[in-house]
Motif scaffolding. Structure first.
Motif, PDB file in Angstrom:
ATOM      1  N   UNK A   1       9.274 -17.592  -0.828  1.00 34.22           N
ATOM      2  CA  UNK A   1       8.150 -18.547  -0.848  1.00 34.22           C
ATOM      3  C   UNK A   1       7.022 -18.306   0.138  1.00 34.22           C
ATOM      4  N   UNK A   2       7.698 -18.163   1.396  1.00 33.26           N
ATOM      5  CA  UNK A   2       6.804 -17.411   2.626  1.00 33.26           C
ATOM      6  C   UNK A   2       5.969 -16.466   2.369  1.00 33.26           C
ATOM      7  N   UNK A   3       6.757 -15.486   1.736  1.00 34.45           N
ATOM      8  CA  UNK A   3       5.948 -14.084   1.426  1.00 34.45           C
ATOM      9  C   UNK A   3       4.974 -14.241   0.479  1.00 34.45           C
ATOM     10  N   UNK A   4       5.462 -14.907  -0.668  1.00 40.96           N
ATOM     11  CA  UNK A   4       4.704 -15.063  -2.062  1.00 40.96           C
ATOM     12  C   UNK A   4       3.232 -16.089  -1.504  1.00 40.96           C
ATOM     13  N   UNK A   5       3.499 -16.819  -0.687  1.00 37.39           N
ATOM     14  CA  UNK A   5       2.211 -17.593  -0.278  1.00 37.39           C
ATOM     15  C   UNK A   5       1.412 -16.834   0.777  1.00 37.39           C
ATOM     16  N   UNK A   6       2.024 -16.469   1.848  1.00 42.90           N
ATOM     17  CA  UNK A   6       1.219 -16.003   3.001  1.00 42.90           C
ATOM     18  C   UNK A   6       0.898 -14.626   2.682  1.00 42.90           C
ATOM     19  N   UNK A   7       1.667 -13.776   2.771  1.00 39.70           N
ATOM     20  CA  UNK A   7       1.538 -12.427   2.604  1.00 39.70           C
ATOM     21  C   UNK A   7       0.974 -12.021   0.988  1.00 39.70           C
ATOM     22  N   UNK A   8       1.122 -12.912   0.280  1.00 43.51           N
ATOM     23  CA  UNK A   8       0.742 -12.575  -0.956  1.00 43.51           C
ATOM     24  C   UNK A   8      -0.752 -12.937  -1.429  1.00 43.51           C
ATOM     25  N   UNK A   9      -1.151 -13.866  -0.671  1.00 44.61           N
ATOM     26  CA  UNK A   9      -2.385 -14.502  -0.657  1.00 44.61           C
ATOM     27  C   UNK A   9      -3.533 -13.348  -0.778  1.00 44.61           C
ATOM     28  N   UNK A  10      -3.856 -12.220  -0.068  1.00 47.92           N
ATOM     29  CA  UNK A  10      -4.822 -11.372  -0.525  1.00 47.92           C
ATOM     30  C   UNK A  10      -4.727 -10.625  -1.866  1.00 47.92           C
ATOM     31  N   UNK A  11      -3.397 -10.519  -2.243  1.00 46.33           N
ATOM     32  CA  UNK A  11      -3.251 -10.008  -3.679  1.00 46.33           C
ATOM     33  C   UNK A  11      -3.814 -11.025  -4.567  1.00 46.33           C
ATOM     34  N   UNK A  12      -3.383 -12.225  -4.590  1.00 45.72           N
ATOM     35  CA  UNK A  12      -3.583 -13.238  -5.516  1.00 45.72           C
ATOM     36  C   UNK A  12      -5.279 -13.354  -5.309  1.00 45.72           C
ATOM     37  N   UNK A  13      -6.035 -13.484  -4.359  1.00 46.15           N
ATOM     38  CA  UNK A  13      -7.391 -13.585  -4.322  1.00 46.15           C
ATOM     39  C   UNK A  13      -8.101 -12.387  -5.091  1.00 46.15           C
ATOM     40  N   UNK A  14      -7.725 -11.254  -4.691  1.00 43.53           N
ATOM     41  CA  UNK A  14      -8.162  -9.872  -5.484  1.00 43.53           C
ATOM     42  C   UNK A  14      -7.798  -9.981  -7.037  1.00 43.53           C
ATOM     43  N   UNK A  15      -6.889 -10.416  -7.315  1.00 36.90           N
ATOM     44  CA  UNK A  15      -6.480 -10.697  -8.987  1.00 36.90           C
ATOM     45  C   UNK A  15      -7.586 -11.568  -9.300  1.00 36.90           C
ATOM     46  N   UNK A  16      -7.587 -12.707  -8.953  1.00 37.31           N
ATOM     47  CA  UNK A  16      -8.452 -13.743  -9.416  1.00 37.31           C
ATOM     48  C   UNK A  16      -9.749 -13.457  -9.559  1.00 37.31           C
ATOM     49  N   UNK A  17     -10.062 -12.856  -8.336  1.00 38.55           N
ATOM     50  CA  UNK A  17     -11.759 -12.129  -8.524  1.00 38.55           C
ATOM     51  C   UNK A  17     -11.759 -11.283  -9.736  1.00 38.55           C
ATOM     52  N   UNK A  18     -10.747 -10.188  -9.956  1.00 35.14           N
ATOM     53  CA  UNK A  18     -11.176  -9.474 -11.009  1.00 35.14           C
ATOM     54  C   UNK A  18     -11.000 -10.019 -12.233  1.00 35.14           C
ATOM     55  N   UNK A  19     -10.179 -11.122 -12.144  1.00 38.94           N
ATOM     56  CA  UNK A  19      -9.879 -11.810 -13.786  1.00 38.94           C
ATOM     57  C   UNK A  19     -11.485 -12.774 -13.865  1.00 38.94           C
ATOM     58  N   UNK A  20     -11.903 -13.257 -12.865  1.00 35.10           N
ATOM     59  CA  UNK A  20     -13.098 -13.896 -12.969  1.00 35.10           C
ATOM     60  C   UNK A  20     -14.244 -13.030 -13.698  1.00 35.10           C
ATOM     61  N   UNK A  21     -14.111 -11.572 -13.429  1.00 30.05           N
ATOM     62  CA  UNK A  21     -15.165 -10.570 -13.982  1.00 30.05           C
ATOM     63  C   UNK A  21     -14.452  -9.984 -15.270  1.00 30.05           C
ATOM     64  N   UNK A  22     -13.293 -10.603 -15.617  1.00 26.43           N
ATOM     65  CA  UNK A  22     -12.664 -10.224 -17.151  1.00 26.43           C
ATOM     66  C   UNK A  22     -12.460  -8.743 -16.966  1.00 26.43           C
ATOM     67  N   UNK A  23     -11.686  -8.463 -15.986  1.00 17.52           N
ATOM     68  CA  UNK A  23     -11.289  -7.153 -15.615  1.00 17.52           C
ATOM     69  C   UNK A  23      -9.667  -7.412 -15.187  1.00 17.52           C
ATOM     70  N   UNK A  24      -8.903  -6.298 -14.932  1.00 19.99           N
ATOM     71  CA  UNK A  24      -7.823  -6.399 -14.150  1.00 19.99           C
ATOM     72  C   UNK A  24      -7.797  -5.378 -13.030  1.00 19.99           C
ATOM     73  N   UNK A  25      -6.705  -5.376 -12.178  1.00 22.13           N
ATOM     74  CA  UNK A  25      -6.804  -4.174 -11.106  1.00 22.13           C
ATOM     75  C   UNK A  25      -5.230  -4.277 -10.920  1.00 22.13           C
TER      76      UNK A  25
END
Length: 157
Positions: free
Chosen positions: A82-106
């Motif tokens: 849980x700690x890793x998923x929330x804290x260290x995974x945050x930049x990954x979630x943010x980047x994935x969300x930004x990619x999905x907003x532009x209708x693409x994936x990375x």
């Protein structure tokens, strides 16, 4: 020169440029390079996760039941993941969300899907095991710390 005591400048303080809306996480990230922070945080939790997952003596750890369906090993794995998923995974979630907003994936979309599916499956199966009162299930709480430690290490380099 200042005309009144209320205009005396505050002493230089390293956090003076942050507003009150910033979180502790954003303060930590601002002082460490992002991927270095993610790597070390996930490494701190990945090492004991690997010990819990592959320890031949885990039967001793499994013998300490917290409640029926969850032993001490699963509790620790769930907390670490849980700690890793929330804290260290945050930049990954943010980047994935930004990619999905532009209708693409990375690549971050793939990483977050893998870690989120493993985490969610493990959480659901533990809750079901607790509800049924069955034995502690096999879980995949080792995936988020392990995957994030390797990917963040590669990005840090």
């Amino acid at each position: 020169s200042f005309s009144s005591a209320s205009q005396v400048p505050l002493p230089h303080f390293p956090f003076h440029h942050f507003s009150h809306s910033h979180t502790l996480f954003s303060l930590l990230i601002s002082f460490l390079p992002r991927w270095k922070f993610c790597f070390f945080l996930s490494l701190i939790f990945a090492i004991p996760t690997m010990v819990f997952m592959f320890d031949p003596a885990k039967s001793k750890i499994k013998s300490y039941l917290i409640i029926q369906g969850m032993d001490l090993r699963i509790l620790f794995l769930w907390i670490f993941a849980t700690i890793v998923q929330i804290v260290a995974g945050y930049p990954f979630y943010r980047s994935a969300w930004n990619a999905l907003k532009h209708r693409t994936t990375n690549m971050d979309t793939l990483i977050m899907m893998a870690t989120s599916i493993a985490y969610t499956y493990s959480a659901i199966i533990v809750v079901v095991a607790i509800g049924r009162g069955s034995a502690s299930p096999d879980v995949f709480f080792d995936v988020p710390p392990t995957l994030i430690v390797f990917i963040s290490f590669g990005r840090w380099l």
